[in-house]
Each structure stands twice: as structure tokens, then as C-alpha cells.
Scaffold this active site. Structure first.
Site, PDB file in Angstrom:
ATOM      1  N   ARG A  60       0.923  -1.135  -0.043  1.00 17.78           N
ATOM      2  CA  ARG A  60      -0.002   0.122   0.022  1.00 17.78           C
ATOM      3  C   ARG A  60       0.780   1.129   0.044  1.00 17.78           C
ATOM      4  NH1 ARG A  60      -4.936  -2.023   0.782  1.00 17.78           N
ATOM      5  NH2 ARG A  60      -5.321  -3.577   2.211  1.00 17.78           N
ATOM      6  N   ASP A  87     -13.607  -7.427  -2.111  1.00 18.12           N
ATOM      7  CA  ASP A  87     -14.698  -6.867  -1.470  1.00 18.12           C
ATOM      8  C   ASP A  87     -15.702  -6.595  -2.672  1.00 18.12           C
ATOM      9  OD1 ASP A  87     -13.133  -6.658   0.643  1.00 18.12           O
ATOM     10  OD2 ASP A  87     -13.125  -4.761   0.748  1.00 18.12           O
ATOM     11  N   ARG A 145     -14.602  -4.059   3.963  1.00 17.30           N
ATOM     12  CA  ARG A 145     -14.515  -2.748   4.865  1.00 17.30           C
ATOM     13  C   ARG A 145     -15.556  -1.841   4.645  1.00 17.30           C
ATOM     14  NH1 ARG A 145      -9.446  -0.502   1.975  1.00 17.30           N
ATOM     15  NH2 ARG A 145      -8.198  -2.008   3.168  1.00 17.30           N
ATOM     16  N   GLU A 170      -9.634   0.147  -4.934  1.00 15.05           N
ATOM     17  CA  GLU A 170     -10.038   1.764  -4.567  1.00 15.05           C
ATOM     18  C   GLU A 170      -8.885   2.479  -4.498  1.00 15.05           C
ATOM     19  OE1 GLU A 170     -11.549   1.990  -0.932  1.00 15.05           O
ATOM     20  OE2 GLU A 170     -12.081   4.062  -1.050  1.00 15.05           O
TER      21      GLU A 170
HETATM   22  O1  F6P Z   1      -9.383  -4.367   0.542  1.00 12.41           O
HETATM   23  C1  F6P Z   1      -9.453  -5.586   0.573  1.00 12.41           C
HETATM   24  C2  F6P Z   1      -9.300  -6.269   1.981  1.00 12.41           C
HETATM   25  O2  F6P Z   1      -9.013  -7.342   1.790  1.00 12.41           O
HETATM   26  C3  F6P Z   1     -10.135  -5.573   3.024  1.00 12.41           C
HETATM   27  O3  F6P Z   1     -11.534  -6.699   2.941  1.00 12.41           O
HETATM   28  C4  F6P Z   1      -9.744  -5.546   4.218  1.00 12.41           C
HETATM   29  O4  F6P Z   1     -10.213  -4.917   5.058  1.00 12.41           O
HETATM   30  C5  F6P Z   1      -8.388  -5.351   4.010  1.00 12.41           C
HETATM   31  O5  F6P Z   1      -8.052  -5.644   2.414  1.00 12.41           O
HETATM   32  C6  F6P Z   1      -7.296  -5.909   4.723  1.00 12.41           C
HETATM   33  O6  F6P Z   1      -5.965  -5.362   4.233  1.00 12.41           O
HETATM   34  P1  F6P Z   1      -4.429  -5.568   4.938  1.00 12.41           P
HETATM   35  O7  F6P Z   1      -4.150  -7.032   3.991  1.00 12.41           O
HETATM   36  O8  F6P Z   1      -3.712  -4.384   4.772  1.00 12.41           O
HETATM   37  O9  F6P Z   1      -4.694  -6.063   6.204  1.00 12.41           O
END
Ligand code: F6P
Length: 341
Positions: A72, A127, A171, A103
Site C-alpha cells: 500500500r 470486496d 471494509r 479503490e
Molecule cells: O480491500 C481488500 C481487503 O481485503 C479488505 O477487505 C480488508 O479490510 C483489507 O483488504 C485488509 O487489508 P490488509 O491486508 O492491509 O490487512
């Protein structure tokens, strides 16, 4: 043509199928060169990449995750990096960049596109909340994983006369909760789009036990919240990427239902297992089609767009439009689910 591809944001099954498809279509059919940036936008900002030829993508169609790595990126970091990205694109002689992401990634793609970079986006997320496309790849796989888990939890819940509160990803939207809950015949589905009333939820589960049933399954999306003031619930603020930190709604609900009903309740947090492993056939096909159409769009010079599934066809949609709203679960879809629970 020289094309750069990258995968950014949370990974999802089907990313490798897109990468493979981009390379096949670009190299075999157009005689292009493809490079893959490592770890998302970070790879573009740091010019960290490798060449992707047919050998590099051999055998990855069914593999989960992403061979390029993902990460990210903080929006401010990317805004500051626009000129650096532009410089790397020029130095590497890139004619097109294909970012594959959700997104956040698509908003970043739109930013770079508005700065004049040649971007063709490909949407992904388990999602399923990208508004411009009917479905994103990864969703079908995640629903399959969640449904299998729910099916399995039913038998152990019944043996012990328990309430199982199963927290799935989602989310901002409850698509995984809705579809897996319907597919597995859950007894209550709780989604972020509709703050829940804990009294109503307790009554639904309680009535099942009063009717002689021996167990209940509640599916809750991680972003779900109670109606304000109806249950103790603390907001946890946002992380450095601007994403909300969750309060652990599955655990909270299990405690609350156990206390209110006097029945044992267990929380089950499915978490990242929903994102791991091999994509379903549906997701492989959708991902492959997106990759194919992204290359075609690049060759037509259709930049600032992303691939989208509309009905059964793949169409190109402006990035700006695709990132303006989220696709939430409409009230009527939620109502349909209520009648079969
Ligand atoms: O956006 C996709 C997602 O899988 C969400 O459903 C979830 O909240 C998030 O990513 C989790 O992100 P991370 O891998 O950074 O914990």
C-alpha cells in the site's frame, strides 16, 4: 510498445492471471515488451522492476497472490512522487502502465493519469466494491472460501448448540457477507451498509433457539457497526493509508449475543484466508479477460480508463468515474436475502 504492469493494495486471487494475460496478449499478439514493477507503486517510484516474458509468467494462472509483490502507498507519498514517476516512465521508454488494484490504487492511477501518464487500470478486490464494474475478480474466490467455512461451522455449531459469529472481509460493503451468507443459509447477515440493532439481532437468533433449533450462524462484515448508542462500540480512527481501523465486530457480537441469550457463542474471524490461494475458474476467466482488454486499450491509446465487466462484456470506463463512488449492497438485495434466511 513497452508496457509496465504493477499490482498494488491488498492482494487477491486472480492477480497473476491478469499479469499472465497482459504478457501473452502484448508479447505474442503485438510483439510488445512488458516489464513488471515490484511491490506496487513503490516499484514505479523507485524504478524497481524486472522484464516479463513468456517464461516469467509460465505456470502462474492458478497461483494465488502476485508474482510482482504488492504494497500500500500513502496518498501523500504518491502525490509527492508524480514527477519521479514521470521521469522513470520516460527513462524506461514506457508507452503504457497497467496498474491492477482496488479503490486506493485506482485513485492513485487517476492522479497519475491526470498528470499525463499513460494509464490503463484494471480493477481488483475481493470486496467487490468498485462501482464501475459488475464484478471484480477475487470476489468469487473469497465467497467460495467463506461459504465453505460457514458450511463447516454449521456442523460443529449444531453439535454444541452454539451461535457462531463469522466475521468476513468487507471494509465498506457487505458483498462477501451477503453472498456467502445466502449461499450457506446463514441465519443473520450483518453488513456495513445497514447499522444493526442489537435487540433485533438478539431476537432473530433467540427465536431460532425458542423454535427448537440447536444452533445459529451469524455472518458479519468486518466494517459493520451497531446503530449509534445501541451497543458499546468504540471507533478506532484511521491508519496511515487512511483506512479505518476495525474494532473487532465479530468478537464484540459474540460476547454480546452470549450475554443476552445465555447461549454459548464463538467468534470466527476468517481474515486473510479469504484472500489466499488459488482463484476459482470464474475469477481466472475474468482476470484473463481484463488483462487482454487492458492491452487492447493501450494499443488504441485509450488512457485514463479502466476495464469493467458490464453484463457479459468488458467495457472501458473513465478512471475518474470508477473512483468516485463505491458499489454498496442495495436495500433490495439485502431484502432478498432476508426472506431466505
Ligand atoms: O480491500 C481488500 C481487503 O481485503 C479488505 O477487505 C480488508 O479490510 C483489507 O483488504 C485488509 O487489508 P490488509 O491486508 O492491509 O490487512
Amino acid at each position: 510498445m513497452r508496457i509496465g504492469v504493477l499490482t498494488s493494495g491488498g492482494d487477491c486471487p486472480g492477480l497473476n492471471a491478469v499479469i499472465r494475460s497482459v504478457v501473452h496478449r502484448a508479447v505474442v499478439d503485438h510483439g510488445d515488451e512488458v516489464i513488471g514493477f515490484h511491490d506496487g507503486w513503490k516499484g514505479l517510484l523507485e524504478a524497481d522492476y524486472r522484464k516479463l516474458d513468456l517464461d516469467a509468467v509460465a505456470g502462474i494462472l492458478a497461483r494465488g497472490g502476485t508474482i510482482l509483490g504488492s504494497s500500500r502507498v500513502q496518498p501523500a507519498h504518491l502525490r509527492d512522487g508524480v514527477e519521479r514517476a514521470r521521469g522513470h516512465v520516460a527513462d524506461l521508454g514506457l508507452d503504457a502502465i497497467i496498474p491492477i488494484g482496488g479503490e486506493g490504487t485506482l485513485k492513485a492511477a487517476n492522479l497519475l493519469s491526470q498528470a499525463g501518464l499513460p494509464i490503463v487500470g484494471v480493477p481488483k478486490t475481493i470486496d467487490n466494491d468498485i462501482a464501475s464494474t459488475d464484478v471484480t475478480f477475487g470476489f468469487d474466490t473469497a465467497v467460495g472460501v467463506a461459504t465453505e467455512a460457514l458450511d463447516r461451522l454449521k456442523t460443529t455449531a449444531e453439535s454444541h448448540q452454539r451461535v457462531m459469529v463469522v466475521e468476513v472481509m468487507g471494509r465498506h460493503t457487505g458483498w462477501i457477507a451477503l453472498h456467502s451468507g445466502m449461499a450457506a443459509g446463514a441465519h443473520a447477515i450483518v453488513v456495513p451498509e445497514r447499522p444493526f440493532d442489537i435487540d433485533e439481532l438478539t431476537a432473530i437468533v433467540g427465536e431460532r433457539f425458542s423454535a427448537g433449533k440447536r444452533f445459529a450462524i451469524v455472518v458479519v462484515a468486518e466494517g459493520a457497526k451497531p446503530k449509534p448508542g445501541s451497543m458499546a462500540f468504540e471507533e478506532r480512527g484511521k491508519d496511515i493509508y487512511g483506512h479505518e481501523r476495525f474494532a473487532g465486530i465479530g468478537n464484540l457480537l459474540a460476547v454480546e449475543l452470549e450475554n443476552r441469550l445465555g447461549k454459548e457463542a464463538r467468534p470466527v474471524i476468517l481474515g486473510h484466508v479469504q484472500r489466499g490461494g488459488t482463484p476459482t475458474a470464474y475469477d481466472r476467466v475474468l482476470a484473463t479477460r481484463f488483462g487482454w482488454h487492458a492491452v487492447e486499450a493501450a494499443h488504441r491509446g485509450e488512457f485514463g480508463m479502466l476495464t469493467a465487466l458490464r453484463g457479459t462484456e468488458i467495457e472501458m470506463v473513465p478512471l475518474a468515474e470508477a473512483t468516485s463512488t463505491l458499489k454498496t449492497v442495495p436495500a433490495e438485495r439485502y431484502e432478498e436475502a432476508q426472506t431466505v434466511l
